[in-house]
Scaffold this motif. Structure first.
Motif, PDB file in Angstrom:
ATOM      1  N   GLY A 138      -8.443  -6.316   8.417  1.00  0.00           N
ATOM      2  CA  GLY A 138      -8.801  -6.308   9.833  1.00  0.00           C
ATOM      3  C   GLY A 138      -8.004  -5.337  10.687  1.00  0.00           C
ATOM      4  O   GLY A 138      -8.216  -5.265  11.899  1.00  0.00           O
ATOM      5  N   GLN A 139      -7.100  -4.602  10.085  1.00  0.00           N
ATOM      6  CA  GLN A 139      -6.275  -3.651  10.840  1.00  0.00           C
ATOM      7  C   GLN A 139      -6.562  -2.244  10.329  1.00  0.00           C
ATOM      8  O   GLN A 139      -7.043  -2.082   9.204  1.00  0.00           O
ATOM      9  CB  GLN A 139      -4.776  -3.945  10.610  1.00  0.00           C
ATOM     10  N   PRO A 140      -6.229  -1.230  11.148  1.00  0.00           N
ATOM     11  CA  PRO A 140      -6.392   0.134  10.627  1.00  0.00           C
ATOM     12  C   PRO A 140      -5.567   0.303   9.343  1.00  0.00           C
ATOM     13  O   PRO A 140      -4.452  -0.219   9.250  1.00  0.00           O
ATOM     14  CB  PRO A 140      -5.814   1.024  11.739  1.00  0.00           C
ATOM     15  N   ALA A 141      -6.151   0.955   8.338  1.00  0.00           N
ATOM     16  CA  ALA A 141      -5.425   1.176   7.079  1.00  0.00           C
ATOM     17  C   ALA A 141      -4.176   2.018   7.344  1.00  0.00           C
ATOM     18  O   ALA A 141      -4.156   2.842   8.265  1.00  0.00           O
ATOM     19  CB  ALA A 141      -6.341   1.871   6.081  1.00  0.00           C
ATOM     20  N   ALA A 142      -3.133   1.809   6.517  1.00  0.00           N
ATOM     21  CA  ALA A 142      -1.831   2.456   6.759  1.00  0.00           C
ATOM     22  C   ALA A 142      -1.954   3.975   6.873  1.00  0.00           C
ATOM     23  O   ALA A 142      -1.328   4.595   7.746  1.00  0.00           O
ATOM     24  CB  ALA A 142      -0.856   2.089   5.644  1.00  0.00           C
ATOM     25  N   HIS A 143      -2.802   4.586   6.036  1.00  0.00           N
ATOM     26  CA  HIS A 143      -2.880   6.057   6.062  1.00  0.00           C
ATOM     27  C   HIS A 143      -3.502   6.559   7.359  1.00  0.00           C
ATOM     28  O   HIS A 143      -3.264   7.691   7.761  1.00  0.00           O
ATOM     29  CB  HIS A 143      -3.635   6.584   4.836  1.00  0.00           C
ATOM     30  N   GLU A 173      -7.705   1.922 -11.976  1.00  0.00           N
ATOM     31  CA  GLU A 173      -8.126   2.861 -10.926  1.00  0.00           C
ATOM     32  C   GLU A 173      -8.735   4.117 -11.547  1.00  0.00           C
ATOM     33  O   GLU A 173      -9.731   4.646 -11.046  1.00  0.00           O
ATOM     34  CB  GLU A 173      -6.903   3.206 -10.055  1.00  0.00           C
ATOM     35  N   VAL A 174      -8.139   4.588 -12.655  1.00  0.00           N
ATOM     36  CA  VAL A 174      -8.684   5.784 -13.332  1.00  0.00           C
ATOM     37  C   VAL A 174     -10.086   5.474 -13.865  1.00  0.00           C
ATOM     38  O   VAL A 174     -11.020   6.272 -13.712  1.00  0.00           O
ATOM     39  CB  VAL A 174      -7.734   6.261 -14.456  1.00  0.00           C
ATOM     40  N   LEU A 175     -10.251   4.281 -14.472  1.00  0.00           N
ATOM     41  CA  LEU A 175     -11.587   3.906 -14.970  1.00  0.00           C
ATOM     42  C   LEU A 175     -12.591   3.883 -13.823  1.00  0.00           C
ATOM     43  O   LEU A 175     -13.730   4.329 -13.953  1.00  0.00           O
ATOM     44  CB  LEU A 175     -11.543   2.526 -15.646  1.00  0.00           C
ATOM     45  N   ILE A 179       4.081  -5.207  -5.529  1.00  0.00           N
ATOM     46  CA  ILE A 179       3.281  -4.311  -6.388  1.00  0.00           C
ATOM     47  C   ILE A 179       1.846  -4.245  -5.861  1.00  0.00           C
ATOM     48  O   ILE A 179       1.240  -3.170  -5.759  1.00  0.00           O
ATOM     49  CB  ILE A 179       3.302  -4.802  -7.864  1.00  0.00           C
ATOM     50  N   HIS A 180       1.322  -5.425  -5.488  1.00  0.00           N
ATOM     51  CA  HIS A 180      -0.056  -5.491  -4.977  1.00  0.00           C
ATOM     52  C   HIS A 180      -0.201  -4.637  -3.704  1.00  0.00           C
ATOM     53  O   HIS A 180      -1.126  -3.812  -3.578  1.00  0.00           O
ATOM     54  CB  HIS A 180      -0.384  -6.959  -4.700  1.00  0.00           C
ATOM     55  N   THR A 181       0.739  -4.806  -2.772  1.00  0.00           N
ATOM     56  CA  THR A 181       0.656  -4.063  -1.512  1.00  0.00           C
ATOM     57  C   THR A 181       0.805  -2.558  -1.756  1.00  0.00           C
ATOM     58  O   THR A 181       0.091  -1.752  -1.151  1.00  0.00           O
ATOM     59  CB  THR A 181       1.718  -4.582  -0.517  1.00  0.00           C
ATOM     60  N   ALA A 182       1.716  -2.194  -2.671  1.00  0.00           N
ATOM     61  CA  ALA A 182       1.884  -0.764  -3.006  1.00  0.00           C
ATOM     62  C   ALA A 182       0.561  -0.207  -3.506  1.00  0.00           C
ATOM     63  O   ALA A 182       0.122   0.888  -3.100  1.00  0.00           O
ATOM     64  CB  ALA A 182       2.960  -0.600  -4.082  1.00  0.00           C
ATOM     65  N   SER A 183      -0.107  -0.977  -4.371  1.00  0.00           N
ATOM     66  CA  SER A 183      -1.365  -0.470  -4.944  1.00  0.00           C
ATOM     67  C   SER A 183      -2.429  -0.337  -3.847  1.00  0.00           C
ATOM     68  O   SER A 183      -3.267   0.571  -3.900  1.00  0.00           O
ATOM     69  CB  SER A 183      -1.850  -1.353  -6.093  1.00  0.00           C
ATOM     70  N   LEU A 184      -2.406  -1.222  -2.843  1.00  0.00           N
ATOM     71  CA  LEU A 184      -3.413  -1.132  -1.766  1.00  0.00           C
ATOM     72  C   LEU A 184      -3.148   0.056  -0.841  1.00  0.00           C
ATOM     73  O   LEU A 184      -4.093   0.700  -0.367  1.00  0.00           O
ATOM     74  CB  LEU A 184      -3.470  -2.438  -0.965  1.00  0.00           C
ATOM     75  N   PHE A 185      -1.861   0.347  -0.566  1.00  0.00           N
ATOM     76  CA  PHE A 185      -1.553   1.559   0.220  1.00  0.00           C
ATOM     77  C   PHE A 185      -2.196   2.779  -0.466  1.00  0.00           C
ATOM     78  O   PHE A 185      -2.822   3.613   0.182  1.00  0.00           O
ATOM     79  CB  PHE A 185      -0.044   1.796   0.302  1.00  0.00           C
ATOM     80  N   HIS A 186      -1.991   2.850  -1.792  1.00  0.00           N
ATOM     81  CA  HIS A 186      -2.536   3.992  -2.527  1.00  0.00           C
ATOM     82  C   HIS A 186      -4.056   3.937  -2.590  1.00  0.00           C
ATOM     83  O   HIS A 186      -4.741   4.951  -2.429  1.00  0.00           O
ATOM     84  CB  HIS A 186      -1.957   4.027  -3.950  1.00  0.00           C
ATOM     85  N   ASP A 187      -4.560   2.716  -2.820  1.00  0.00           N
ATOM     86  CA  ASP A 187      -6.020   2.550  -2.959  1.00  0.00           C
ATOM     87  C   ASP A 187      -6.758   2.977  -1.694  1.00  0.00           C
ATOM     88  O   ASP A 187      -7.816   3.615  -1.769  1.00  0.00           O
ATOM     89  CB  ASP A 187      -6.337   1.082  -3.280  1.00  0.00           C
ATOM     90  N   LYS A 222       0.569  11.129   3.534  1.00  0.00           N
ATOM     91  CA  LYS A 222       1.858  11.319   2.847  1.00  0.00           C
ATOM     92  C   LYS A 222       2.735  10.095   3.005  1.00  0.00           C
ATOM     93  O   LYS A 222       3.351   9.607   2.048  1.00  0.00           O
ATOM     94  CB  LYS A 222       2.570  12.568   3.401  1.00  0.00           C
ATOM     95  N   MET A 223       2.805   9.590   4.251  1.00  0.00           N
ATOM     96  CA  MET A 223       3.653   8.415   4.501  1.00  0.00           C
ATOM     97  C   MET A 223       3.117   7.168   3.792  1.00  0.00           C
ATOM     98  O   MET A 223       3.881   6.354   3.286  1.00  0.00           O
ATOM     99  CB  MET A 223       3.764   8.139   6.004  1.00  0.00           C
ATOM    100  N   ALA A 224       1.782   7.038   3.746  1.00  0.00           N
ATOM    101  CA  ALA A 224       1.195   5.855   3.089  1.00  0.00           C
ATOM    102  C   ALA A 224       1.503   5.876   1.590  1.00  0.00           C
ATOM    103  O   ALA A 224       1.853   4.844   1.004  1.00  0.00           O
ATOM    104  CB  ALA A 224      -0.310   5.809   3.332  1.00  0.00           C
ATOM    105  N   ILE A 225       1.406   7.054   0.975  1.00  0.00           N
ATOM    106  CA  ILE A 225       1.713   7.154  -0.465  1.00  0.00           C
ATOM    107  C   ILE A 225       3.197   6.863  -0.691  1.00  0.00           C
ATOM    108  O   ILE A 225       3.581   6.116  -1.603  1.00  0.00           O
ATOM    109  CB  ILE A 225       1.353   8.567  -1.009  1.00  0.00           C
ATOM    110  N   LEU A 226       4.048   7.439   0.167  1.00  0.00           N
ATOM    111  CA  LEU A 226       5.492   7.211  -0.007  1.00  0.00           C
ATOM    112  C   LEU A 226       5.854   5.746   0.237  1.00  0.00           C
ATOM    113  O   LEU A 226       6.722   5.195  -0.448  1.00  0.00           O
ATOM    114  CB  LEU A 226       6.292   8.125   0.929  1.00  0.00           C
ATOM    115  N   ALA A 227       5.169   5.106   1.188  1.00  0.00           N
ATOM    116  CA  ALA A 227       5.428   3.682   1.437  1.00  0.00           C
ATOM    117  C   ALA A 227       5.076   2.871   0.193  1.00  0.00           C
ATOM    118  O   ALA A 227       5.817   1.956  -0.213  1.00  0.00           O
ATOM    119  CB  ALA A 227       4.619   3.192   2.639  1.00  0.00           C
ATOM    120  N   GLY A 228       3.962   3.228  -0.452  1.00  0.00           N
ATOM    121  CA  GLY A 228       3.579   2.566  -1.709  1.00  0.00           C
ATOM    122  C   GLY A 228       4.635   2.800  -2.779  1.00  0.00           C
ATOM    123  O   GLY A 228       5.049   1.866  -3.479  1.00  0.00           O
TER     124      GLY A 228
END
Ligand code: FPP
Ligand code: MG
Length: 253
Positions: A26-31, A77-79, A7-15, A37-43
């Motif tokens: 330390g690595q390039p972000a997934a997106h 996240e909405v707040l 759940i945590h990793t999914a939220s970070l892909f989206h974040d 599109k792929m980063a959101i779907l991976a989340g």
């Protein structure tokens, strides 16, 4: 723990898509590597796999706890998005947002672990929740302090990201308590005018905002320790929980 991590990793892909962050750990972000599109779907996929694993536990109380976490992550996240639009928040609103975006995951995960252990008293379940909640609040306060102290290399993600996103976190809010007349107009402008970021850094330095944030984090870490010391028998596991609470406030990355 696996479900929590998914759940945590999914939220970070989206974040990282929402925050347009370049790096993560330390690595390039997934997106950046795979596209938005792929980063959101991976989340989404991770969230779906976490839901399947959760259902397989066959424990409705745990399903309720962990589903609540997902609701809280979105709420937090909405707040945060609302705060970043107005540029202004207060300490109470900031701490509420931190509960939703960070502490709820840890509180409900610890509670779930106690529920799954079985044969524990309601006091132990409550202590587990209380431990996770205070660890979560302390973790986020330190995260927000390190945003001012760390470098991109030490953090594995961009430094000063909150100010640059127009967000006022605890160090700014502490500084605003005494230097609000200078800071509040810059906060409302979301630090977008030339010199606003430098002004905020000067005020935080003058008001000792980063150290005050760390002190507040230490108070929460102590509350986490008190929760387990009061509810659990002495054991190496209890020692580890106390040690973890110390590590959360001592970390520098
Ligand atoms: C990191 O905060 C982000 C979070 C703690 C939660 C993000 C939640 C969502 C995007 C809602 C969607 C949730 C799911 C489960 C798919 P941050 O940006 O302050 O921290 P950072 O500096 O590490 O990026
Ligand atoms: Mg982020």
């Amino acid at each position: 723990a696996e479900i929590t991590e998914m759940i945590h990793t999914a939220s970070l892909f989206h974040d990282d898509v929402i925050d347009e962050a370049d790096t993560r750990r330390g690595q390039p972000a997934a997106h950046h590597v795979f596209g938005n599109k792929m980063a959101i779907l991976a989340g989404d996929y991770l969230l779906a796999r976490a839901s399947i694993s959760l259902a397989r536990l066959r424990n409705v109380d745990v399903v309720e706890c962990m589903s609540t976490v997902i609701e809280h992550l979105v709420r937090g996240e909405v707040l945060q998005i609302k705060d970043s639009r107005t540029g202004v928040t207060d300490m109470e609103g900031y701490l509420r947002k931190n509960f939703y975006k960070t502490a709820s995951l840890m509180a409900n995960s610890c509670k779930s672990a106690a529920l799954l252990r079985g044969n524990v008293t309601p006091a132990v379940v409550d202590a587990a929740y209380c431990y996770g909640k205070h660890i979560g609040v302390a973790f986020q306060l330190i995260d927000d302090a390190l945003d001012f102290e760390g470098s991109a290399a030490s953090l594995g993600k961009p430094a000063l990201a909150d100010l640059n996103a127009g967000l006022s976190t605890a160090p700014v809010l502490f500084a605003a308590e005494s230097l609000g007349h200078q800071l509040i107009p810059a906060m409302a402008r979301k630090f977008k005018e030339p010199g606003d970021v430098e002004l905020a850094l000067r005020c935080i330095h003058e008001a000792d905002g980063v150290n005050r944030t760390k002190k507040l984090a230490t108070i929460h870490a102590e509350k986490a320790m008190d929760a387990v010391m009061g509810a659990l028998e002495p054991s190496p596991f209890r020692d580890s929980l106390v040690h973890l609470a110390c590590r959360v406030v001592d970390r520098s990355s």
